[in-house]
Enzyme design. Structure first.
Site, mmCIF file in Angstrom:
data_model
loop_
_atom_site.group_PDB
_atom_site.id
_atom_site.type_symbol
_atom_site.label_atom_id
_atom_site.label_comp_id
_atom_site.label_asym_id
_atom_site.label_seq_id
_atom_site.Cartn_x
_atom_site.Cartn_y
_atom_site.Cartn_z
ATOM 1 N N CYS A 7 -5.479 -31.327 -42.108
ATOM 2 C CA CYS A 7 -5.350 -32.002 -40.927
ATOM 3 C C CYS A 7 -6.819 -32.765 -40.639
ATOM 4 O O CYS A 7 -6.636 -33.427 -39.654
ATOM 5 C CB CYS A 7 -5.240 -30.858 -39.620
ATOM 6 S SG CYS A 7 -3.864 -30.144 -39.761
ATOM 7 N N SER A 20 -0.908 -27.275 -30.093
ATOM 8 C CA SER A 20 -0.407 -28.626 -29.817
ATOM 9 C C SER A 20 0.725 -28.856 -30.711
ATOM 10 O O SER A 20 1.202 -28.063 -31.453
ATOM 11 C CB SER A 20 -1.573 -29.423 -30.567
ATOM 12 O OG SER A 20 -1.767 -28.672 -32.065
ATOM 13 N N ILE A 61 3.640 -31.242 -32.746
ATOM 14 C CA ILE A 61 3.337 -32.219 -34.025
ATOM 15 C C ILE A 61 4.214 -33.183 -33.591
ATOM 16 O O ILE A 61 4.560 -33.407 -32.515
ATOM 17 C CB ILE A 61 4.249 -31.448 -35.203
ATOM 18 C CG1 ILE A 61 5.639 -31.091 -35.051
ATOM 19 C CG2 ILE A 61 3.531 -30.131 -35.868
ATOM 20 C CD1 ILE A 61 6.569 -30.982 -36.288
ATOM 21 N N LYS A 118 -3.547 -31.360 -28.145
ATOM 22 C CA LYS A 118 -2.683 -30.699 -27.189
ATOM 23 C C LYS A 118 -1.466 -31.507 -26.512
ATOM 24 O O LYS A 118 -0.375 -31.088 -26.403
ATOM 25 C CB LYS A 118 -3.377 -29.697 -25.996
ATOM 26 C CG LYS A 118 -2.536 -29.092 -25.264
ATOM 27 C CD LYS A 118 -1.809 -27.921 -25.974
ATOM 28 C CE LYS A 118 -0.647 -27.257 -25.167
ATOM 29 N NZ LYS A 118 0.690 -28.318 -25.221
ATOM 30 N N HIS A 121 -0.184 -33.916 -32.180
ATOM 31 C CA HIS A 121 -1.074 -33.708 -33.404
ATOM 32 C C HIS A 121 -0.185 -34.182 -34.790
ATOM 33 O O HIS A 121 0.338 -33.199 -35.177
ATOM 34 C CB HIS A 121 -1.331 -32.196 -33.416
ATOM 35 C CG HIS A 121 -2.204 -31.888 -34.717
ATOM 36 N ND1 HIS A 121 -3.124 -32.671 -35.357
ATOM 37 C CD2 HIS A 121 -2.432 -30.499 -35.140
ATOM 38 C CE1 HIS A 121 -3.772 -31.985 -36.365
ATOM 39 N NE2 HIS A 121 -3.416 -30.863 -36.389
#
Lengths: 387, 387
Positions: free
Chosen positions: B83, B207, B209, B329, B333
């Site tokens: 990430c 969060s 995706i 959030k 993400h």
């Protein structure tokens, strides 16, 4: 930019290493390089790898290896450019040290390709091609190269057996490299009679996959005098260039324009020409790529790359010694590691450590690492300087 | 090293883009950045991506995108650090330009996570953890974070609802960001009542995706005066550090040592302290990570990160404004793209383009991008300089 030298090298045998995990493969090459360099603390780690997320379920290989190797806290990252991942990692490490951002970089190319039961490595390798416009049509990676080879034979009038010298030379040289995957001499007859994979590419045109890892440690050149009487090896030229990812989008699929561009940039940077290259570790994933690489890099006219083999100029005593440790064809092609094997082998040549396949008086070496069917190509030129 | 400035930025809305392929996602962000910079030719491309080999069957994203964007022949490479891939690509591009090796670099963070029927994105995300010692045991990524959060609550005596301000702030800020995935205000009550994912992490701790891409163009700072009256934004600090890849190997799983190390290096390089940071885009993949990131970066004592939220200090007018465009959030993400969204958002703040969530007089911004459960952490500090 600061000049950068290679202080240490390490490698493991390319093989089916059922007893070694991904961690151990890369770790063993890294430890060997650290021992060769006499360093136990290194500022950063650059890992070249293509397949581990798919084959080993492991991403974030930079930190994965810095953790395992014991380079705790240190910066690390993974670089991926398909089969050119090794050289791409080298170039990332080179820029970091050259920029003065760090004083040492460990570069590891690593690939675990065997023993993952049930995983389709051929499908994983196909991710190097264009998923939407090539793979979706059912073209495999060897299939793409076969189309290129067939067209080359048609355009320039060569027969299949004219490619035999590339494989024969690679196999002959690998006989003297303990790290090579294959130790078996081959002949033109054996070459011609080997099993067909995708016409006209047969088994002896194609390089074998394998588990492997090779590593080098980069430091600013001014920090190295010579290594116990051996010459100091510097990275004199480094360049990367690209072509379209799909072969069908190229103006000329028989010309590796990214090899042309990256070799010319590397020659300029190193202040040499192709005639100054004493040894050339090229990317013979398939025999056709040897011909195309020699042509684009200036060693042969268009369509005449195979002639160098036929005229016996590619062996260790020839005009353009290639694949002196076995090349991809016989040392083996653990994809993301291959570019770093080429670098390790060049350092061995420039240090004069190659025994039976030593190129006499080798002072300037070149490595060319190809990602996809010529899509990403990196060329590096190393020089030996007596301390 | 040369100082490097950000000349242009681009992004697309984080969303389920069923109508856009991987190519188009990254391309659209890149084109927006090129338009913002007024450049149509760029020397190099650095792509941050984590999942494409697994989710889209596509590797070699550097060349894949240089081909699509029209940066033909140019150098390109993909960088992966789970990430933290976005920030890792930024740092690779930064070093290349800083080294003088090239005069411009396009950095694109991109991730396609939805619409790949049948592919298990949760399994693909788990490749960020340790395959042998974590994933093999059946621990998911959210599960690892849940263990850390539970221990933190136990050690320091916090309740679940004490984490609510992080999510509430992110959602409130995202209301004013057209590129954010979620546009929905939330309350403490809603936070406490949302569905449980892995105790104590519920849906509003986590969060979402999404598909996304964000891009920036780097050039030597001396080549940029100011942009149409807007301040010049330079990369004043950049650092990367690592921790063990497996959470259980850490001396203290409640302290992000790689955030501590990379933030201290970045502060030193930028010649600032935490008290000089006007806006902090932190990596709130889970609410617990917001607390740990604030603590390790110097904004709060150990175990007291949540207090900044409870004391109302994290909003755009607070002492430490975080997630001013929605954070992971609520902006979303898209894993390998996230680090570049943070950079784009910081540039927006430093240019004064954030309207309702603009931090008054923001001159120094910091972004922190986390790979794995704290394994790879990059910290970047940007500064605005009036032209």
């Amino acid at each position: 930019m600061r000049q950068v030298a290679i202080l240490g090298i390490g490698q493991i045998k390319v093989d089916e290493h059922w007893d070694l995990s991904l961690r151990e493969l890369g770790g063993n090459a890294a430890f060997a390089a650290m021992q060769d360099a006499g360093l136990d603390r290194i500022d950063s780690l650059f890992v070249g790898n293509m397949l581990s997320p798919m084959v080993s379920g492991q991403n974030q290989l930079g930190t994965f290896f810095s953790d395992w190797i014991g380079l705790w806290d240190q910066e690390s990252v993974k670089v991926e450019a398909a089969c050119a991942s090794g050289a791409a990692a080298l170039r990332a490490g080179l820029m970091a040290v050259a920029a003065g951002e760090m004083d040492s970089a460990l570069v590891v190319g690593v690939e675990k390709m065997t023993d993952k039961a049930g995983h389709d490595v051929t499908a994983a390798l196909a991710t190097a091609a264009d998923a939407d416009y090539e793979v979706e049509q059912g073209v495999s990676f060897v299939g793409l190269n076969a189309l290129v080879m067939r067209r080359y034979m048609h355009e320039f009038g060569w027969q299949h057996e004219d490619f035999a010298p590339f494989s024969i030379n690679a196999h002959a040289n690998a006989m003297h490299n303990p790290y090579a995957r294959l130790h078996e001499k081959i002949s033109v007859d054996k070459f011609e009679k080997s099993s067909m994979v995708a016409t006209p590419i047969n088994l002896l045109d194609a390089s074998p996959i394998g588990d492997g890892a090779a590593a080098a440690i980069l430091v600013p050149a001014e920090k190295v005098a010579s290594l116990q009487g051996k010459p100091r090896v510097t990275i004199a030229g480094s360049a990367s260039a690209t072509d379209s990812i799909a072969v069908h989008s190229r103006k000329d699929p028989l010309f590796l324009s990214a090899a042309y561009l990256s070799s010319r940039k590397a020659y300029d940077m190193a202040k040499v020409g192709w005639e100054d290259i004493d040894v050339f570790e090229l990317h013979d994933a398939f025999s056709i790529m040897s011909a195309l690489s020699l042509e684009a890099s200036g060693f042969a006219e268009r369509g005449q790359g195979v002639r160098l083999g036929l005229e016996n100029e590619i062996g260790p005593t020839g005009r353009v010694p290639v694949c002196t440790r076995g090349g991809l064809k016989a040392r083996g092609h653990p994809v993301g590691a291959t570019g770093m094997y080429q670098i390790v082998e060049l350092v061995q040549q420039l240090r004069g450590e190659c025994n039976e396949t030593q190129v006499d008086g080798a002072r300037v070496g070149m490595a060319q690492n190809i990602g996809g069917s010529g899509a990403t190509i990196l060329t590096h030129i190393l020089k030996a300087e007596q301390g």
